[in-house]
Design a protein around this motif. Structure first.
Motif, PDB file in Angstrom:
ATOM      1  N   SER A  18       0.865  -1.178   0.000  1.00 41.91           N
ATOM      2  CA  SER A  18       0.000   0.000   0.000  1.00 41.91           C
ATOM      3  C   SER A  18       0.899   1.226   0.000  1.00 41.91           C
ATOM      4  CB  SER A  18      -0.915  -0.012   1.224  1.00 41.91           C
ATOM      5  OG  SER A  18      -0.128  -0.031   2.407  1.00 41.91           O
ATOM      6  N   ALA A  21      -0.023   7.143   3.905  1.00 44.12           N
ATOM      7  CA  ALA A  21      -0.980   8.249   3.966  1.00 44.12           C
ATOM      8  C   ALA A  21      -0.279   9.583   3.735  1.00 44.12           C
ATOM      9  CB  ALA A  21      -1.683   8.233   5.320  1.00 44.12           C
ATOM     10  N   PHE A  24      -0.298  10.799   0.069  1.00 48.65           N
ATOM     11  CA  PHE A  24      -1.538  11.401  -0.417  1.00 48.65           C
ATOM     12  C   PHE A  24      -1.791  12.761   0.242  1.00 48.65           C
ATOM     13  CE2 PHE A  24      -1.975   6.861  -1.152  1.00 48.65           C
ATOM     14  CZ  PHE A  24      -2.331   6.853  -2.486  1.00 48.65           C
ATOM     15  N   GLN A  49      -8.387   3.880  -3.907  1.00 45.25           N
ATOM     16  CA  GLN A  49      -9.057   3.792  -2.610  1.00 45.25           C
ATOM     17  C   GLN A  49      -8.628   4.936  -1.696  1.00 45.25           C
ATOM     18  OE1 GLN A  49      -8.508  -0.020  -0.725  1.00 45.25           O
ATOM     19  NE2 GLN A  49     -10.071   0.363   0.811  1.00 45.25           N
ATOM     20  N   SER A  50      -7.344   5.255  -1.684  1.00 37.05           N
ATOM     21  CA  SER A  50      -6.857   6.358  -0.856  1.00 37.05           C
ATOM     22  C   SER A  50      -7.305   7.706  -1.406  1.00 37.05           C
ATOM     23  CB  SER A  50      -5.331   6.308  -0.764  1.00 37.05           C
ATOM     24  OG  SER A  50      -4.902   5.144  -0.086  1.00 37.05           O
ATOM     25  N   GLU A  53     -10.774   9.008  -0.428  1.00 36.36           N
ATOM     26  CA  GLU A  53     -10.962   9.603   0.888  1.00 36.36           C
ATOM     27  C   GLU A  53     -10.713  11.113   0.872  1.00 36.36           C
ATOM     28  OE1 GLU A  53      -8.386   7.505   3.522  1.00 36.36           O
ATOM     29  OE2 GLU A  53      -9.368   5.566   3.204  1.00 36.36           O
TER      30      GLU A  53
END
Length: 261
Positions: A18, A21, A24, A49-50, A53
């Motif tokens: 993955s 965070a 992003f 997916q990230s 958000e």
């Protein structure tokens, strides 16, 4: 390119690292708006997916229906199967009209693209000024001194079975063409380094290796990269401190830029 990952699509979706965070958050901090993002070469949708958000809407595209079959279904993500060579008509119909995208992302895929054509399409679709493009790759895993000392010669032995484009990843996207302007607060388009971490058992570590396109290519040529001798070396190194699973680090290198007027 997509054919390289079809046979091991399930492994690829399960074991592909993955992205942190912080990656992003950094991208989002440089964006003027968080409306519409296009994730190109989405694979099984990790980046999409990230992005979902942060962005109101995400269009995530890939040329492999098998890969897209493993992507998470989210209310603000629209998945599209696209042609290997996307026409301008397909771009406008499936992705977005001219000057409407806030962000284009490419995770671990830019090195496969016909860059001159792709960049023309990106510049057409991004908002002007200050539409963002962010492309990143992750390089080889780092565990500890013992495991990494086994991995390095093993990875070198895998070299003949990688596509030549892999060299761009090994070089952390430093040598890849990237004709965009630096984002605010930066004096270059990168690469900027981040680190993704995940706990992995040795079995999961081997599953990750078996998801490599190089592993599948070697196997197709009758070469078993993870021979019993190599597995034994990894087992000794992995179990030296008696701790399993271990934290595996994947360095991530980002190129990010913006459109001009």
């Amino acid at each position: 390119m997509a054919d390289l990952f079809v046979k091991q699509a399930k492994q690829y979706a399960k074991t592909r690292p993955s992205y942190p965070a912080e990656l992003f958050q950094f991208i989002a901090s440089k964006a003027a708006f968080h409306g519409l993002a296009w994730d190109v070469g989405t694979g099984s949708g990790q980046a999409a997916q990230s992005l979902a958000e942060i962005y109101e809407r995400v269009v995530a595209t890939d040329t492999s229906p098998t890969q897209l079959g493993f992507a998470p279904k989210l209310p603000n993500v629209r998945y599209e199967l696209t042609s290997p060579v996307m026409s301008w008509t397909e771009l406008e119909k499936k992705i977005a009209p001219e000057s409407s995208l806030d962000l284009v992302t490419i995770a671990q895929a830019l090195h496969w693209f016909d860059l001159p054509t792709f960049y023309q399409q990106v510049k057409w679709a991004l908002k002007k000024p200050n539409g963002l493009i962010a492309a990143w790759c992750y390089t080889v895993p780092e565990v500890n001194g013992l495991v990494d000392s086994v991995f390095r010669p093993f990875y070198a032995d895998s070299d003949p079975f990688w596509d030549p484009a892999r060299k761009l990843v090994d070089n952390e996207y430093r040598g890849i063409d990237f004709p965009f302007e630096p984002v605010e607060g930066a004096d270059s388009t990168g690469p900027f380094r981040f680190v993704s971490e995940r706990a992995m058992t040795l079995t999961e570590y081997f599953t990750y290796i078996r998801s490599w396109s190089a592993y599948q290519t070697a196997k197709g040529e009758g070469v078993e990269l993870l021979s019993s001798n190599v597995i034994e070396k990894f087992e000794r190194a992995w179990n030296e401190d008696g701790n399993s699973p271990k934290i595996v680090k994947f360095p991530v290198y980002l190129r990010i830029g913006r459109t001009g007027n």
